[in-house]
Design a protein around this motif. Structure first.
Motif, mmCIF file in Angstrom:
data_model
loop_
_atom_site.group_PDB
_atom_site.id
_atom_site.type_symbol
_atom_site.label_atom_id
_atom_site.label_comp_id
_atom_site.label_asym_id
_atom_site.label_seq_id
_atom_site.Cartn_x
_atom_site.Cartn_y
_atom_site.Cartn_z
ATOM 1 N N HIS A 154 0.862 -1.180 0.000
ATOM 2 C CA HIS A 154 0.000 0.000 0.000
ATOM 3 C C HIS A 154 0.903 1.235 0.000
ATOM 4 C CE1 HIS A 154 -3.439 2.559 0.845
ATOM 5 N NE2 HIS A 154 -2.732 3.126 1.803
ATOM 6 N N LEU A 155 0.772 2.050 -1.049
ATOM 7 C CA LEU A 155 1.650 3.207 -1.208
ATOM 8 C C LEU A 155 1.170 4.389 -0.372
ATOM 9 C CD1 LEU A 155 2.288 3.168 -5.079
ATOM 10 C CD2 LEU A 155 3.701 2.180 -3.263
ATOM 11 N N GLY A 156 2.089 4.926 0.422
ATOM 12 C CA GLY A 156 1.780 6.130 1.177
ATOM 13 C C GLY A 156 2.274 7.372 0.478
ATOM 14 N N GLN A 157 2.757 7.223 -0.747
ATOM 15 C CA GLN A 157 3.276 8.328 -1.547
ATOM 16 C C GLN A 157 3.120 7.964 -3.018
ATOM 17 O OE1 GLN A 157 7.325 8.334 -0.112
ATOM 18 N NE2 GLN A 157 7.966 6.679 -1.457
ATOM 19 N N PRO A 158 3.241 8.934 -3.915
ATOM 20 C CA PRO A 158 3.154 8.603 -5.347
ATOM 21 C C PRO A 158 4.244 7.617 -5.748
ATOM 22 C CG PRO A 158 2.935 10.961 -5.003
ATOM 23 C CD PRO A 158 3.344 10.388 -3.685
ATOM 24 N N GLY A 159 3.905 6.727 -6.679
ATOM 25 C CA GLY A 159 4.855 5.711 -7.109
ATOM 26 C C GLY A 159 6.126 6.277 -7.702
ATOM 27 N N ALA A 160 6.039 7.404 -8.398
ATOM 28 C CA ALA A 160 7.237 8.023 -8.974
ATOM 29 C C ALA A 160 8.204 8.448 -7.873
ATOM 30 C CB ALA A 160 6.845 9.225 -9.835
ATOM 31 N N GLN A 161 7.670 8.928 -6.775
ATOM 32 C CA GLN A 161 8.505 9.305 -5.633
ATOM 33 C C GLN A 161 9.169 8.067 -5.026
ATOM 34 O OE1 GLN A 161 6.450 11.776 -2.781
ATOM 35 N NE2 GLN A 161 7.979 11.437 -1.188
ATOM 36 N N SER A 162 8.447 6.981 -5.019
ATOM 37 C CA SER A 162 9.002 5.721 -4.510
ATOM 38 C C SER A 162 10.184 5.274 -5.361
ATOM 39 C CB SER A 162 7.921 4.630 -4.518
ATOM 40 O OG SER A 162 6.840 4.971 -3.686
ATOM 41 N N LEU A 163 10.027 5.325 -6.669
ATOM 42 C CA LEU A 163 11.106 4.922 -7.566
ATOM 43 C C LEU A 163 12.315 5.834 -7.424
ATOM 44 C CD1 LEU A 163 9.306 3.970 -10.913
ATOM 45 C CD2 LEU A 163 10.257 2.461 -9.165
ATOM 46 N N THR A 164 12.072 7.122 -7.287
ATOM 47 C CA THR A 164 13.172 8.074 -7.134
ATOM 48 C C THR A 164 13.990 7.738 -5.893
ATOM 49 O OG1 THR A 164 11.871 9.818 -8.197
ATOM 50 C CG2 THR A 164 13.772 10.516 -6.916
#
Length: 209
Positions: A100-110
């Motif tokens: 469950h993402l607590g942030q945008p996926g792009a931010q996760s990848l970064t």
């Protein structure tokens, strides 16, 4: 001989009901399994046991760090229970793992890619962006393709697969990271205790290679 016939008839009359009673007692219908006789744990109870196991397992430290990186501070690993099988006093839970993402996926990848690039190399980049990190990792995979082909394939696959999984995912999205997992869930004094089981059905979907 004629005087014996009533005795024979009476014995036969006694034996037949006895056989019928015996056969009736062994009827498959009476021994038919009834699922309601077993108190199956709920999905919430199984999930709680799996979460406790993940949080306390010393071998899952790196996995917990990965969940924090990809999910963010408000992210968490969740479980979708697919099937529960009774195993002589315990239960085998078959489930999928969902991030469950607590942030945008792009931010996760970064955040993930930044941790994969040596700091000295990262500081040389003109921009500290997801696109810049992806380009560096892709170039790195190409540079070791001949000397370390397995490493090159794993790095290329990570960038390709994770991009599809997370790049467009909004905060609050659920990303299935693994499927076909199994655990043995047993009753204990405090509730339920989960132990991971090997599974030949386990498939990694949205995690680094």
């Amino acid at each position: 001989m004629k005087e014996m016939q009533p005795v024979m008839s009476t014995a036969r009359l006694l034996i037949v009901p006895a056989l019928m009673a015996l056969l009736t007692a062994c009827s498959p219908g009476d021994n038919e399994f009834k699922p309601g006789q077993i108190a199956y744990p709920s999905d919430a109870q199984i999930t709680g046991a799996l979460q406790q196991q993940f949080a306390s397992d010393p071998n899952s430290a790196s996995a917990r760090e990965l969940v924090k990186t990809l999910g963010g501070d408000k992210g968490e690993l969740r479980y979708r229970i697919q099937r529960v099988v009774y195993r002589q006093g315990a239960f085998e839970a078959q489930y999928d793992a969902v991030l469950h993402l607590g942030q945008p996926g792009a931010q996760s990848l970064t955040a993930l890619y930044a941790s994969m690039i040596p700091e000295a190399e990262r500081q040389k980049l003109k921009a500290q962006t997801l696109e810049a990190y992806e380009a560096w990792l892709t170039q790195q995979a190409a540079s070791v393709e001949k000397s370390a082909p397995d490493q090159a394939r794993a790095l290329s696959r990570t960038v390709e697969v994770l991009g599809k999984c997370y790049r467009e995912a909004p905060a609050g999205a659920d990303v299935v990271v693994m499927q076909g997992l199994s655990a043995l869930v047993s009753p204990e004094r405090k509730g339920l205790y989960a132990e991971k089981l090997p599974s030949d059905r386990a498939t990694i979907l949205c995690l680094p290679a």
